[in-house]
Scaffold this motif. Sequence first.
Motif, PDB file in Angstrom:
ATOM      1  N   ALA A  91      80.032  36.000  53.149  1.00  0.00           N
ATOM      2  CA  ALA A  91      79.596  34.672  52.698  1.00  0.00           C
ATOM      3  C   ALA A  91      78.370  34.192  53.458  1.00  0.00           C
ATOM      4  O   ALA A  91      78.183  33.002  53.678  1.00  0.00           O
ATOM      5  CB  ALA A  91      80.740  33.675  52.872  1.00  0.00           C
TER       6      ALA A  91
ATOM      7  N   GLN B 199      70.302  37.933  57.501  1.00  0.00           N
ATOM      8  CA  GLN B 199      70.981  38.570  56.384  1.00  0.00           C
ATOM      9  C   GLN B 199      70.270  39.872  56.015  1.00  0.00           C
ATOM     10  O   GLN B 199      69.333  39.878  55.228  1.00  0.00           O
ATOM     11  CB  GLN B 199      71.069  37.622  55.185  1.00  0.00           C
ATOM     12  CG  GLN B 199      72.138  36.554  55.363  1.00  0.00           C
ATOM     13  CD  GLN B 199      71.796  35.514  56.410  1.00  0.00           C
ATOM     14  OE1 GLN B 199      70.753  34.883  56.335  1.00  0.00           O
ATOM     15  NE2 GLN B 199      72.644  35.359  57.414  1.00  0.00           N
TER      16      GLN B 199
ATOM     17  N   GLY C 214      71.730  42.525  54.671  1.00  0.00           N
ATOM     18  CA  GLY C 214      72.435  43.309  53.662  1.00  0.00           C
ATOM     19  C   GLY C 214      73.939  43.322  53.856  1.00  0.00           C
ATOM     20  O   GLY C 214      74.455  42.958  54.912  1.00  0.00           O
TER      21      GLY C 214
ATOM     22  N   GLY D 202      82.438  35.769  49.018  1.00  0.00           N
ATOM     23  CA  GLY D 202      82.631  34.318  48.979  1.00  0.00           C
ATOM     24  C   GLY D 202      82.193  33.682  47.676  1.00  0.00           C
ATOM     25  O   GLY D 202      82.614  32.571  47.345  1.00  0.00           O
TER      26      GLY D 202
ATOM     27  N   TYR E  99      73.622  44.891  38.435  1.00  0.00           N
ATOM     28  CA  TYR E  99      74.727  45.381  39.266  1.00  0.00           C
ATOM     29  C   TYR E  99      74.456  46.788  39.803  1.00  0.00           C
ATOM     30  O   TYR E  99      73.652  47.543  39.239  1.00  0.00           O
ATOM     31  CB  TYR E  99      76.018  45.437  38.439  1.00  0.00           C
ATOM     32  CG  TYR E  99      76.570  44.077  38.103  1.00  0.00           C
ATOM     33  CD1 TYR E  99      77.403  43.415  39.000  1.00  0.00           C
ATOM     34  CD2 TYR E  99      76.265  43.466  36.897  1.00  0.00           C
ATOM     35  CE1 TYR E  99      77.927  42.168  38.688  1.00  0.00           C
ATOM     36  CE2 TYR E  99      76.785  42.220  36.575  1.00  0.00           C
ATOM     37  CZ  TYR E  99      77.618  41.582  37.484  1.00  0.00           C
ATOM     38  OH  TYR E  99      78.115  40.354  37.167  1.00  0.00           O
TER      39      TYR E  99
ATOM     40  N   ILE F 284      77.058  54.961  44.857  1.00  0.00           N
ATOM     41  CA  ILE F 284      76.670  53.777  44.073  1.00  0.00           C
ATOM     42  C   ILE F 284      75.162  53.641  44.209  1.00  0.00           C
ATOM     43  O   ILE F 284      74.621  53.798  45.306  1.00  0.00           O
ATOM     44  CB  ILE F 284      77.358  52.502  44.605  1.00  0.00           C
ATOM     45  CG1 ILE F 284      78.882  52.591  44.413  1.00  0.00           C
ATOM     46  CG2 ILE F 284      76.805  51.246  43.901  1.00  0.00           C
ATOM     47  CD1 ILE F 284      79.639  51.406  44.972  1.00  0.00           C
TER      48      ILE F 284
ATOM     49  N   GLU G 139      72.030  50.958  43.543  1.00  0.00           N
ATOM     50  CA  GLU G 139      71.711  49.563  43.210  1.00  0.00           C
ATOM     51  C   GLU G 139      70.708  49.536  42.049  1.00  0.00           C
ATOM     52  O   GLU G 139      69.888  50.448  41.905  1.00  0.00           O
ATOM     53  CB  GLU G 139      71.116  48.855  44.430  1.00  0.00           C
ATOM     54  CG  GLU G 139      72.113  48.589  45.534  1.00  0.00           C
ATOM     55  CD  GLU G 139      73.302  47.775  45.051  1.00  0.00           C
ATOM     56  OE1 GLU G 139      73.105  46.639  44.599  1.00  0.00           O
ATOM     57  OE2 GLU G 139      74.438  48.278  45.098  1.00  0.00           O
TER      58      GLU G 139
ATOM     59  N   THR H 121      81.859  46.062  41.322  1.00  0.00           N
ATOM     60  CA  THR H 121      82.113  44.619  41.424  1.00  0.00           C
ATOM     61  C   THR H 121      81.864  44.142  42.851  1.00  0.00           C
ATOM     62  O   THR H 121      81.778  42.945  43.104  1.00  0.00           O
ATOM     63  CB  THR H 121      83.581  44.283  41.084  1.00  0.00           C
ATOM     64  OG1 THR H 121      84.416  44.861  42.079  1.00  0.00           O
ATOM     65  CG2 THR H 121      83.957  44.787  39.710  1.00  0.00           C
ATOM     66  N   GLY H 122      81.775  45.107  43.777  1.00  0.00           N
ATOM     67  CA  GLY H 122      81.549  44.760  45.183  1.00  0.00           C
ATOM     68  C   GLY H 122      82.841  44.747  45.975  1.00  0.00           C
ATOM     69  O   GLY H 122      82.841  44.912  47.195  1.00  0.00           O
TER      70      GLY H 122
ATOM     71  N   TYR I 274      72.750  48.535  52.816  1.00  0.00           N
ATOM     72  CA  TYR I 274      73.697  48.399  51.702  1.00  0.00           C
ATOM     73  C   TYR I 274      75.084  48.885  52.096  1.00  0.00           C
ATOM     74  O   TYR I 274      75.241  50.040  52.510  1.00  0.00           O
ATOM     75  CB  TYR I 274      73.269  49.265  50.512  1.00  0.00           C
ATOM     76  CG  TYR I 274      72.022  48.888  49.761  1.00  0.00           C
ATOM     77  CD1 TYR I 274      71.463  47.600  49.833  1.00  0.00           C
ATOM     78  CD2 TYR I 274      71.410  49.823  48.932  1.00  0.00           C
ATOM     79  CE1 TYR I 274      70.330  47.292  49.098  1.00  0.00           C
ATOM     80  CE2 TYR I 274      70.280  49.519  48.200  1.00  0.00           C
ATOM     81  CZ  TYR I 274      69.735  48.255  48.290  1.00  0.00           C
ATOM     82  OH  TYR I 274      68.617  47.958  47.558  1.00  0.00           O
TER      83      TYR I 274
ATOM     84  N   THR J 275      77.131  49.547  49.904  1.00  0.00           N
ATOM     85  CA  THR J 275      77.413  50.514  48.833  1.00  0.00           C
ATOM     86  C   THR J 275      77.040  51.941  49.228  1.00  0.00           C
ATOM     87  O   THR J 275      77.542  52.889  48.632  1.00  0.00           O
ATOM     88  CB  THR J 275      76.645  50.110  47.566  1.00  0.00           C
ATOM     89  OG1 THR J 275      75.316  49.727  47.938  1.00  0.00           O
ATOM     90  CG2 THR J 275      77.310  48.923  46.904  1.00  0.00           C
TER      91      THR J 275
HETATM   92  C1  UD1 Z   1      76.201  43.491  45.529  1.00  0.00           C
HETATM   93  C2  UD1 Z   1      76.367  45.001  45.534  1.00  0.00           C
HETATM   94  C3  UD1 Z   1      76.291  45.513  44.108  1.00  0.00           C
HETATM   95  C4  UD1 Z   1      77.295  44.850  43.226  1.00  0.00           C
HETATM   96  C5  UD1 Z   1      77.179  43.330  43.326  1.00  0.00           C
HETATM   97  C6  UD1 Z   1      78.352  42.686  42.630  1.00  0.00           C
HETATM   98  C7  UD1 Z   1      75.415  45.790  47.649  1.00  0.00           C
HETATM   99  C8  UD1 Z   1      74.268  46.420  48.302  1.00  0.00           C
HETATM  100  N1  UD1 Z   1      75.334  45.586  46.336  1.00  0.00           N
HETATM  101  O1  UD1 Z   1      74.884  43.210  45.077  1.00  0.00           O
HETATM  102  O2  UD1 Z   1      76.494  46.928  44.079  1.00  0.00           O
HETATM  103  O3  UD1 Z   1      77.144  45.276  41.891  1.00  0.00           O
HETATM  104  O4  UD1 Z   1      77.201  42.901  44.697  1.00  0.00           O
HETATM  105  O5  UD1 Z   1      78.187  41.307  42.555  1.00  0.00           O
HETATM  106  O6  UD1 Z   1      76.404  45.510  48.295  1.00  0.00           O
HETATM  107  N2  UD1 Z   1      75.940  38.866  51.986  1.00  0.00           N
HETATM  108  C9  UD1 Z   1      76.070  38.645  53.329  1.00  0.00           C
HETATM  109  N3  UD1 Z   1      75.093  39.087  54.159  1.00  0.00           N
HETATM  110  C10 UD1 Z   1      74.010  39.755  53.716  1.00  0.00           C
HETATM  111  C11 UD1 Z   1      73.877  39.976  52.331  1.00  0.00           C
HETATM  112  C12 UD1 Z   1      74.867  39.523  51.493  1.00  0.00           C
HETATM  113  O7  UD1 Z   1      77.041  38.048  53.782  1.00  0.00           O
HETATM  114  O8  UD1 Z   1      73.178  40.145  54.538  1.00  0.00           O
HETATM  115  C13 UD1 Z   1      76.986  38.364  51.090  1.00  0.00           C
HETATM  116  C14 UD1 Z   1      76.492  37.323  50.114  1.00  0.00           C
HETATM  117  O9  UD1 Z   1      76.686  36.007  50.632  1.00  0.00           O
HETATM  118  C15 UD1 Z   1      77.376  37.561  48.889  1.00  0.00           C
HETATM  119  C16 UD1 Z   1      77.688  39.061  48.977  1.00  0.00           C
HETATM  120  O10 UD1 Z   1      77.444  39.450  50.310  1.00  0.00           O
HETATM  121  O11 UD1 Z   1      78.575  36.842  48.983  1.00  0.00           O
HETATM  122  C17 UD1 Z   1      76.861  39.893  47.998  1.00  0.00           C
HETATM  123  O12 UD1 Z   1      75.505  39.797  48.335  1.00  0.00           O
HETATM  124  P1  UD1 Z   1      74.375  39.810  47.245  1.00  0.00           P
HETATM  125  O13 UD1 Z   1      73.046  39.780  47.920  1.00  0.00           O
HETATM  126  O14 UD1 Z   1      74.630  38.798  46.220  1.00  0.00           O
HETATM  127  O15 UD1 Z   1      74.577  41.273  46.617  1.00  0.00           O
HETATM  128  P2  UD1 Z   1      74.142  41.757  45.188  1.00  0.00           P
HETATM  129  O16 UD1 Z   1      72.688  42.020  45.174  1.00  0.00           O
HETATM  130  O17 UD1 Z   1      74.685  40.858  44.162  1.00  0.00           O
END
Ligand code: UD1
Length: 490
Positions: free
Chosen positions: A7, A85, A87, A110, A150, A164, A166, A182-183, A209, A211
């Motif tokens: 989150a 942040q 990743g 979150g 996704y 996976i 991206e 879905t993560g 990542y 992933t």
């Molecule tokens: C991520 C997944 C993707 C998946 C998608 C589903 C990765 C690299 N990719 O992409 O495969 O299809 O979710 O919704 O994981 N966050 C942190 N710290 C960070 C970055 C993110 O806490 O440094 C949290 C964000 O607050 C969020 C979650 O991780 O709750 C997902 O991050 P986000 O940047 O939205 O990932 P997606 O690009 O959507």
Amino acid sequence: MNIVILAAGQGKRMKSALPKVLQTLAGKPLLEHVLVTANQLVGKAKTKPIVVIGHGASAITAYLEQILKDHPGLANAVTVMQKEQKGTGHALLQALPKLDLDEPTLVLYGDVPLISKKTLMRLVKLADGKRGSDSALALLTQQMDNPTGYGRILRDTEGAVTGIVEEKDADRQQKNISEINTGIMVLPSGRLKKWLKSLRASNAQGEYYLTDVIAMAARDNVPIRTAQVDFEWETVGVNSRDQLAALERTHQHVIAMQLMETGVTLLDPARIDVRGKLSCGSDVVIDVGCVFEGNVSLDSGTRVGPYCIVRNSTIGKQVTIQAFSHLDGAVVGVNSIIGPYARLRPGADLANDVHIGNFVEVKNSKIDSNSKANHLAYVGDSIVGARVNIGAGTITCNYDGVNKHQTIIEDDVFIGSDTQLVAPVRVGRGATLGAGTTLTKDAPANQLTVSRAKQLSIQWQRPVKQEKTVASKKTATKKIAAKKTAKAKK
Ligand code: UD1
Ligand code: CA
């Protein structure tokens, strides 16, 4: 089991000062939905969900402290700071020191609020939940007609998951894959240290990542299993206000369907909002535009008219709540009739067969059976007996600017219209108060008490307007004209 909720992201697209995970869905922050589910999964185990925070960390910490007070069980969570942040892999790395490496780790988001306990239990089971490094890796995936945005699930010719990719790193062929990540996943914790530390940010977004650990798992011969959700909305994430609004409607629709399944009549399932828990007995009827907040229960046969707001209230059997009523922290007894346009505030405690009519406000007052306040009244800090009639315009003056005082109205009292009861004051059983009384002393039982100047009748002539004749109007205009010319000459 460990549960980590990611989150830390900013949620740029919300364009809000509030961190994204504190935006509300069905009246509750997104994060709270995830926490409720996480705590249900943990059950009585001592492990606490770990929330990785970064953007808006102080607001999130303050929120967690607040709900610790409101719902002690729920805030059973610890936070970990991710300052930058970098990743999702980097985010999980921050939580690593807090993980029990002998237990698998479930990763939640979150901003994916509606994931169900049932789906997660299935996923956890799939990972086999044995000792941390021995358990399999379980991924929650989904087939999507439009997978744009996704991460895509890569499989070999045998169908085994190999990794996976991206969206931003995918080639054209990979972009055609309709199975998405879905993560949400369950990981063997014992292997996480090695995997997370060997992540590289050499990708389109320059991020670490999470992933990428899937390919590492495949290389290490860790079994990778996949599960799907029962309902698509379970894994819908919230990135923008339109997505939040759309998910709210989806969620409300699901709640409406559940209510109807239990035997509630909704005049329009598209026009109800439940922001909390609404429990209904059989044959409850709810008209359009009603909002239910907090814990509300409506017992059998109760009817709620259009555009009512009911918050944290317990409503008995066969009650009628008429249009535009507002109930908050109220208890309403069997067969009572409330509204239209009634307001019951916290501590309004009504027995059976009570009538509260239009523009009547009741606060912190007990009203016994068969009593009525049908029009334009304020009953505050009072104890009202049975079979009392409170006339229109009656007010309990409970507040002297500093203190609140109590009014006691015993059984079978009749209060005439436009009466003020200046508290503390008591009206004895069977007493009658004449209309317009300002009661500053106790009224004795069974007597008529009235405080009112004696009625007088005097001969007098009301001033009469002089009827203007056409002629007098003409002379008046002439006079004005004459004045104007006189002024001009000066
Ligand atoms: C991520 C997944 C993707 C998946 C998608 C589903 C990765 C690299 N990719 O992409 O495969 O299809 O979710 O919704 O994981 N966050 C942190 N710290 C960070 C970055 C993110 O806490 O440094 C949290 C964000 O607050 C969020 C979650 O991780 O709750 C997902 O991050 P986000 O940047 O939205 O990932 P997606 O690009 O959507
Ligand atoms: Ca996302």
